[in-house]
Write a protein that holds these residues in place. Structure first.
Motif, PDB file in Angstrom:
ATOM      1  N   GLU A 168       0.826  -1.099  -0.085  1.00 49.07           N
ATOM      2  CA  GLU A 168      -0.127  -0.120   0.193  1.00 49.07           C
ATOM      3  C   GLU A 168       0.901   1.384   0.091  1.00 49.07           C
ATOM      4  N   ASN A 169       2.233   1.150   0.215  1.00 50.50           N
ATOM      5  CA  ASN A 169       3.155   2.253   0.146  1.00 50.50           C
ATOM      6  C   ASN A 169       3.599   2.550  -1.035  1.00 50.50           C
ATOM      7  N   ILE A 170       3.307   1.639  -2.165  1.00 48.94           N
ATOM      8  CA  ILE A 170       3.918   1.869  -3.394  1.00 48.94           C
ATOM      9  C   ILE A 170       3.313   2.317  -4.601  1.00 48.94           C
ATOM     10  N   THR A 171       3.692   3.136  -5.575  1.00 51.31           N
ATOM     11  CA  THR A 171       2.665   3.941  -6.244  1.00 51.31           C
ATOM     12  C   THR A 171       3.476   3.724  -7.556  1.00 51.31           C
ATOM     13  N   VAL A 172       2.914   3.836  -8.887  1.00 49.19           N
ATOM     14  CA  VAL A 172       3.587   4.046 -10.093  1.00 49.19           C
ATOM     15  C   VAL A 172       2.856   4.922 -10.824  1.00 49.19           C
ATOM     16  N   GLY A 173       3.349   5.954 -11.329  1.00 43.25           N
ATOM     17  CA  GLY A 173       2.666   7.009 -12.336  1.00 43.25           C
ATOM     18  C   GLY A 173       3.591   7.100 -13.487  1.00 43.25           C
ATOM     19  N   LYS A 174       3.020   7.548 -14.815  1.00 41.23           N
ATOM     20  CA  LYS A 174       3.606   7.764 -16.092  1.00 41.23           C
ATOM     21  C   LYS A 174       2.951   8.871 -16.778  1.00 41.23           C
ATOM     22  N   VAL A 175       4.055   9.336 -17.600  1.00 42.84           N
ATOM     23  CA  VAL A 175       3.671  10.437 -18.554  1.00 42.84           C
ATOM     24  C   VAL A 175       3.742   9.842 -19.782  1.00 42.84           C
ATOM     25  N   VAL A 176       3.002  10.294 -20.680  1.00 46.75           N
ATOM     26  CA  VAL A 176       2.992   9.737 -22.084  1.00 46.75           C
ATOM     27  C   VAL A 176       3.759  10.507 -22.821  1.00 46.75           C
ATOM     28  N   SER A 177       4.826  10.021 -23.582  1.00 45.05           N
ATOM     29  CA  SER A 177       6.124  10.911 -23.945  1.00 45.05           C
ATOM     30  C   SER A 177       6.182  10.604 -25.658  1.00 45.05           C
ATOM     31  N   ASP A 178       5.301   9.544 -25.949  1.00 46.44           N
ATOM     32  CA  ASP A 178       5.500   9.449 -27.468  1.00 46.44           C
ATOM     33  C   ASP A 178       4.351   8.357 -27.913  1.00 46.44           C
ATOM     34  N   HIS A 179       3.822   7.820 -29.097  1.00 36.73           N
ATOM     35  CA  HIS A 179       3.349   6.789 -29.572  1.00 36.73           C
ATOM     36  C   HIS A 179       3.911   5.642 -30.538  1.00 36.73           C
ATOM     37  N   LEU A 180       5.034   5.446 -29.796  1.00 34.29           N
ATOM     38  CA  LEU A 180       5.890   4.166 -30.337  1.00 34.29           C
ATOM     39  C   LEU A 180       6.123   4.332 -31.869  1.00 34.29           C
ATOM     40  N   GLU A 181       6.860   5.765 -32.095  1.00 31.20           N
ATOM     41  CA  GLU A 181       7.322   5.731 -33.466  1.00 31.20           C
ATOM     42  C   GLU A 181       8.598   5.514 -33.621  1.00 31.20           C
ATOM     43  N   GLY A 182       9.420   5.150 -32.714  1.00 30.46           N
ATOM     44  CA  GLY A 182      10.762   4.529 -32.739  1.00 30.46           C
ATOM     45  C   GLY A 182      11.526   5.604 -32.740  1.00 30.46           C
ATOM     46  N   LYS A 183      11.494   6.672 -31.932  1.00 31.04           N
ATOM     47  CA  LYS A 183      12.327   7.711 -31.791  1.00 31.04           C
ATOM     48  C   LYS A 183      12.660   7.968 -30.383  1.00 31.04           C
ATOM     49  N   PHE A 184      13.804   8.222 -29.896  1.00 31.44           N
ATOM     50  CA  PHE A 184      13.952   8.519 -28.486  1.00 31.44           C
ATOM     51  C   PHE A 184      13.755   9.920 -28.188  1.00 31.44           C
ATOM     52  N   CYS A 185      13.302  10.314 -27.061  1.00 32.21           N
ATOM     53  CA  CYS A 185      12.873  11.529 -26.642  1.00 32.21           C
ATOM     54  C   CYS A 185      14.101  12.348 -26.341  1.00 32.21           C
ATOM     55  N   GLN A 186      13.886  13.665 -26.650  1.00 28.02           N
ATOM     56  CA  GLN A 186      14.955  14.536 -26.335  1.00 28.02           C
ATOM     57  C   GLN A 186      14.909  14.762 -24.878  1.00 28.02           C
ATOM     58  N   THR A 187      16.159  15.012 -24.484  1.00 32.09           N
ATOM     59  CA  THR A 187      16.091  15.372 -22.942  1.00 32.09           C
ATOM     60  C   THR A 187      15.352  16.560 -22.413  1.00 32.09           C
TER      61      THR A 187
END
Length: 288
Positions: A168-187
């Motif tokens: 109950e102390n553990i949580t995961v959250g994610k931000v959508v960064s891409d739509h699997l286009e095959g490109k790495f996100c810029q810093t």
């Protein structure tokens, strides 16, 4: 107390600035930043690195401190569905490890200003829908059926964290960064996306855990469960996972009756596969 795990520095940077955290001088492998009782840990990419970072940090705490600390993993994730907009934030209520097919269930946040939830699948390589892109694993629409978000750390984080900290102390959250286009996100893009949510989530992260009471499942719920599973050949790992799920249910449903599987079905279990399916169905019902 609170601990926040990121894979890379660009995800963590806005949080480090808000916390004004300083590097911890220690003999371990991973970078740990602290300010008072709050810690930010950077693991590097991949579920194994994340699991090792969780383990290393957990060993800096006493057993009592582990019970009282809020443990989060935040970061970016690719979205399978185009209707999920870039920059959208989601709490994760189920993580599937693509290699092992194991499912994990993080704590579900019930009082956050961010209300969206979805599932996450952790892969060993970056994923793309495009064909033959170096360093990416190409998957078809059929292979991605049922997948919402993808990352490379979630399952490693939760599997390791659940060994040291209460579920109950553990949580995961994610931000959508891409739509699997095959490109790495810029810093700079990652930093901007994380900064957008950090201002709101920061206060939620540093706030104390909402529970500080006797673990009632040890005296009320778990004896009932032990009586029910008495003639089932559950492994110690299965019992450990079941207890975590029971605790999760009770914290979210303090006045509800604990759900049990169908009794007649239990008597007709013929194989290990039947038992595993029965067990997972029961655990799933505790996370609804």
């Amino acid at each position: 107390m609170s601990a926040l795990f990121f894979a890379v520095l660009s995800e963590a940077k806005p949080w480090l600035e808000l916390l004004q955290a300083k590097p911890l001088v220690h003999s371990g492998k991973f970078r740990i930043f602290q300010n008072g009782s709050h810690s930010i840990i950077i693991s590097g990419t991949g579920k194994i690195s994340m699991a090792l970072a969780v383990s290393e940090f957990a060993h800096t705490l006493s057993k009592e401190e582990r019970k009282q600390i809020k443990v989060w993993n935040l970061g970016i994730a690719g979205a399978n569905a185009s209707e999920l907009s870039l920059g959208d934030f989601f709490w994760i209520h189920k993580i599937t490890d693509a290699s092992t097919k194991r499912d994990f269930y993080p704590d579900r946040i019930s009082n956050s200003q961010f209300t969206k939830e979805t599932n996450l699948t952790t892969f060993d390589r970056p994923i793309t829908k495009e064909k033959k892109i170096d360093r990416f694993l190409s998957l078809t629409e059929d292979e991605l059926a049922g997948v919402s978000l993808v990352d490379m750390e979630g399952s490693g984080f939760l599997e390791a964290a659940s060994l040291y900290f209460p579920l109950e102390n553990i949580t995961v959250g994610k931000v959508v960064s891409d739509h699997l286009e095959g490109k790495f996100c810029q810093t700079e893009d990652v930093e901007a996306m994380m900064a957008k949510i950090a201002g709101t989530l920061f206060e939620e992260w540093i706030s104390p855990l909402p529970w500080a009471r006797i673990d009632e499942i040890e005296t009320i719920d778990w004896p009932k469960v032990e009586n029910f599973i008495g003639n089932l050949r559950l492994t110690e790992t299965m019992k450990h996972d079941l207890k975590k799920s029971v605790r999760f249910f009770r914290l979210r449903n303090p006045n509800s009756q604990l759900p049990f599987p169908d009794e007649p079905t239990k008597a007709n279990l013929k194989s290990k596969t039947d038992l595993k399916t029965y067990f997972e169905t029961w655990r799933n019902s505790l996370h609804v």
